[in-house]
Design an enzyme around this catalytic site. Structure first.
Site, short mmCIF file in Angstrom:
data_model
loop_
_atom_site.label_atom_id
_atom_site.label_comp_id
_atom_site.label_asym_id
_atom_site.label_seq_id
_atom_site.Cartn_x
_atom_site.Cartn_y
_atom_site.Cartn_z
N GLU A 44 0.83 -1.21 0.00
CA GLU A 44 0.00 0.00 0.00
C GLU A 44 0.86 1.26 0.00
O GLU A 44 2.09 1.21 0.14
CB GLU A 44 -0.94 -0.04 1.22
CG GLU A 44 -1.89 -1.23 1.12
CD GLU A 44 -2.96 -1.26 2.20
OE1 GLU A 44 -2.84 -0.52 3.21
OE2 GLU A 44 -3.93 -2.03 2.01
N CYS A 53 -1.89 -4.65 -5.60
CA CYS A 53 -2.40 -5.90 -5.01
C CYS A 53 -1.32 -6.99 -5.03
O CYS A 53 -0.38 -6.95 -5.82
CB CYS A 53 -3.59 -6.41 -5.81
SG CYS A 53 -5.07 -5.40 -5.71
N GLU A 55 -1.51 -10.03 -6.14
CA GLU A 55 -1.44 -10.78 -7.40
C GLU A 55 -0.58 -10.04 -8.42
O GLU A 55 0.22 -10.64 -9.13
CB GLU A 55 -2.85 -10.97 -7.98
CG GLU A 55 -3.82 -11.74 -7.10
CD GLU A 55 -4.60 -10.86 -6.13
OE1 GLU A 55 -4.04 -9.86 -5.63
OE2 GLU A 55 -5.76 -11.17 -5.86
N CYS A 87 -9.33 -9.12 -7.26
CA CYS A 87 -10.10 -7.97 -7.72
C CYS A 87 -10.15 -7.95 -9.26
O CYS A 87 -9.38 -8.65 -9.94
CB CYS A 87 -9.53 -6.67 -7.17
SG CYS A 87 -8.08 -6.06 -8.05
#
Ligand code: THU
Length: 139
Positions: A44, A53, A55, A87
């Site tokens: 983040e 993310c 992934e 997502c």
């Protein structure tokens, strides 16, 4: 390679998550066609939109290390009572490297559910739409 090993590696990868804002750690582990496992976690940023993310961290790391052919990815987060999918942005990024790989949604106890991009991203926009039938994605 046993799926259990890939699941274990994504659970371990989650421990490295940098998520001071959401406090929602995610781990991912990609199995390459050559048998290597490449992991990632969410990273983040104080400028929230810059968050990456787990992934996509794993994909970018894998590509940077010279891998482009993948057979499976395992993903895990901290939600205990259900399997959680990647997502939408990550689904699209996974598709870039093929529609045929297995996706394992996993829970902290090591249990997993196998799914696929065909199931998670129906009617996708893919490299094939850009006149690149030579690329990995099969629709
Ligand atoms: N996150 C992932 O790492 N992967 C996903 O597929 C969904 C969301 C992360 C991003 C952010 O750091 C946190 O989970 C909460 O959205």
């Amino acid at each position: 390679m046993a799926v259990a090993e890939l699941v274990l590696r994504c659970l371990q990868a989650r421990d490295a998550a940098y998520c001071p804002y959401s406090r929602f750690p995610v781990g991912a582990a990609i199995l390459t066609s050559g048998g290597a496992i490449i992991t990632g976690c969410n990273v983040e940023n104080a400028s929230f939109g810059l968050t990456v993310c787990a992934e996509r961290t794993a994909i970018q790391r894998a590509v940077a290390e010279g891998h482009r052919s993948f057979t499976a990815i395992a993903v895990t987060c901290d939600i205990k009572d259900r399997f959680v999918g990647p997502c939408g942005a990550c689904r699209q990024v996974l598709l870039e490297f093929g529609s045929e790989w297995d996706i394992y949604l996993t829970k902290s106890d090591g249990s997993y559910k196998k799914t696929s991009l065909k199931e998670l991203l129906p009617l996708p926009f893919s490299p094939a739409h850009l006149g690149r039938p030579d690329m990995a994605v099969k629709l």
